[in-house]
Design an enzyme around this catalytic site. Structure first.
Site, short mmCIF file in Angstrom:
data_model
loop_
_atom_site.label_atom_id
_atom_site.label_comp_id
_atom_site.label_asym_id
_atom_site.label_seq_id
_atom_site.Cartn_x
_atom_site.Cartn_y
_atom_site.Cartn_z
N SER A 212 -82.73 -36.10 -59.19
CA SER A 212 -83.07 -37.33 -58.50
C SER A 212 -83.49 -37.16 -57.05
O SER A 212 -84.12 -38.05 -56.48
CB SER A 212 -81.88 -38.30 -58.55
OG SER A 212 -80.73 -37.73 -57.95
N HIS A 240 -83.83 -40.64 -64.73
CA HIS A 240 -85.13 -40.72 -64.05
C HIS A 240 -86.26 -40.21 -64.94
O HIS A 240 -87.33 -39.85 -64.44
CB HIS A 240 -85.09 -39.93 -62.75
CG HIS A 240 -84.17 -40.50 -61.72
ND1 HIS A 240 -84.56 -41.49 -60.83
CD2 HIS A 240 -82.86 -40.24 -61.46
CE1 HIS A 240 -83.54 -41.80 -60.05
NE2 HIS A 240 -82.49 -41.06 -60.41
N LYS A 271 -83.56 -48.54 -63.66
CA LYS A 271 -84.78 -47.97 -63.08
C LYS A 271 -85.99 -48.52 -63.83
O LYS A 271 -86.40 -49.65 -63.57
CB LYS A 271 -84.68 -46.45 -63.10
CG LYS A 271 -83.51 -45.98 -62.20
CD LYS A 271 -83.23 -44.55 -62.30
CE LYS A 271 -82.14 -44.11 -61.32
NZ LYS A 271 -80.85 -44.80 -61.43
#
Length: 439
Positions: A212, A240, A271
């Protein structure tokens, strides 16, 4: 208020030496954290504190802070769906039908047909047998590791793994060994030793799929080969990755065509899926075991209906509009090339997460504030999240950023970078970075 009259006598009780040192308080550490003259005191007094800054209005690629519109270059809203009308309508409809929350855990009264629909959809999307939902992505990894790695087992963990994996290691009764970041030779030495000394131990390799802070990928082919050789399970945290990279946004393993070789994959909805919550996918037997043994699943209230409906709507859009992923990859390449051409160090980023190294912590805070005043919001990241002398601006991008917004970000970085000596004219590192950012 009338004080008690002791008629000249001293009140009874333990005698205290007036010169004795007062007893320590468990809260002393809190006072020391913000003590006058300390780091945080200086940062606050200089108005450089970059955290917990309120966003008043958010429209996706832009936001309003202190009445000023800024370009949002520090969000994990990778697909740009947080303000998509279809997504918002799905959330509103779920509230109308189910109310605002479930008021209980999935184990008892907190399972809706929406939860089951999402679990089935995600398992199918990620080409796995089963899926289990958690209330947050953090709780997913913590509970998953606690459930599958128990006394007598060994967790092999990348040193740059996210804090939620570390939290899982801490609550697990299993032994943890940490190998150097992405160093498979180092990992091999641990696997060989444990296999030799404790052949009966269960083994699991745990790693971020996309790291990240650096935006780099784990070496999935190498990890798969080691897992096979030593009989270890392989777990990828794709927080991610899913909805960002890979075949149709299916994450890190799919970049290499190795989805079937990864035993467990986790992810988050905070996200690309514009919501809150997390999930894990894997074989049916393993996922059902996790469902019944992960404390963060059993003892936490389930995802609220609006959050689940949001994820389902985002998944619909991801599957129907794969061009968003193409645009996101194009943007990431453009920004990496742009920063490098200006002379910035962006490490080895391979994703829409692009770190821009600025060096020392106070310089990073000042750099962050000057960027904000120039109309760009990023995230200031300091040690221990990054190595000493490598404080950085963590930038991240959305598929919905326009070309003009991206250019404005580069222009602001160029202006502030020159002012702080991070870069120099001609696209080279500046004087502040001549000692690798430690000046």
């Amino acid at each position: 208020m009338t004080l008690p009259d002791f008629h000249g006598q001293q009140p009874t009780g333990p005698q205290v030496d007036p010169e004795a040192r007062p007893p320590a308080s468990i809260f002393d550490k809190a006072a020391r954290f913000f003590e006058p003259g300390g780091d945080w005191d200086k940062v606050h007094k200089a108005d450089l504190y970059p955290f917990f800054r309120a966003i008043e209005v958010s429209e996706g690629t832009t936001a309003t802070m202190n009445g000023q519109e800024v370009i949002m270059a520090g969000s994990n809203n990778y697909l740009g769906l947080t303000n998509d009308p279809r997504v918002k309508e799905a959330a509103k409809a779920a509230v109308d039908k189910y109310g605002t929350g479930c008021t209980g855990s999935r184990f008892l009264n907190g399972t809706l047909d929406l939860h089951l629909d999402l679990e089935e959809r995600l398992a199918t999307f990620l080409r796995k047998e089963a899926c289990v939902l958690f209330s947050t992505g953090y709780m997913t990894n913590q509970g998953l590791i606690q459930a599958v790695a128990q006394r007598g087992d060994v967790i092999f963990s990348d040193k740059d793994n996210h804090a939620c994996i570390i939290a899982g290691q801490q609550v697990s009764a299993a032994e943890t060994v940490r190998y150097r970041h992405n160093d498979l030779d180092h990992l091999r030495t641990f696997l060989e030793r444990i296999s030799r000394e404790r052949p009966e131990a269960g083994k699991i390799i745990a790693t971020d799929g996309v790291f990240s802070m650096s935006g780099t990928l784990a070496n999935v082919p190498g990890l798969v080969a080691l897992a096979d050789e030593f009989g270890a399970a392989l777990f990828l945290d794709d927080a991610h990755s899913v909805g960002v990279i890979g075949d149709g946004g299916r994450g890190t393993a799919s970049v290499f065509g190795l989805e079937a070789e990864v035993d467990l994959t986790s992810g988050t909805f905070s996200k690309s899926f514009s919501s809150l919550g997390g999930f894990a996918v894997g074989d049916q037997t393993v996922i059902e075991y996790v469902r019944h043994t992960a404390s963060t699943h059993i003892f936490s209230a389930s995802m609220p209906p609006s959050a689940v409906a949001t994820v389902l709507a985002c998944l619909d859009i991801l599957e129907a509009e794969p061009e968003r992923l193409d645009r996101l990859a194009e943007i990431a390449d453009f920004m990496r090339d742009g920063f490098r051409s200006l002379g910035f160090d962006v490490w080895n980023s391979e994703t829409p997460i692009i770190p821009v190294v600025v060096g020392e912590m106070y310089r990073a805070f000042a750099f962050w504030k000057d960027l904000l005043e120039a109309g760009v919001f990023t995230n200031a990241v300091i040690p221990p999240a990054v190595p000493p002398g490598q404080s950085l601006m963590r930038t991240s991008y959305m598929a919905t950023h326009s070309d003009s917004e991206l250019q404005r970000v580069l222009d602001a970085f160029e202006k502030v970078g020159l002012e702080h000596g991070i870069i120099a004219p001609g696209g080279v590192p500046g004087p502040a970075m001549q000692t690798n950012g430690t000046a």
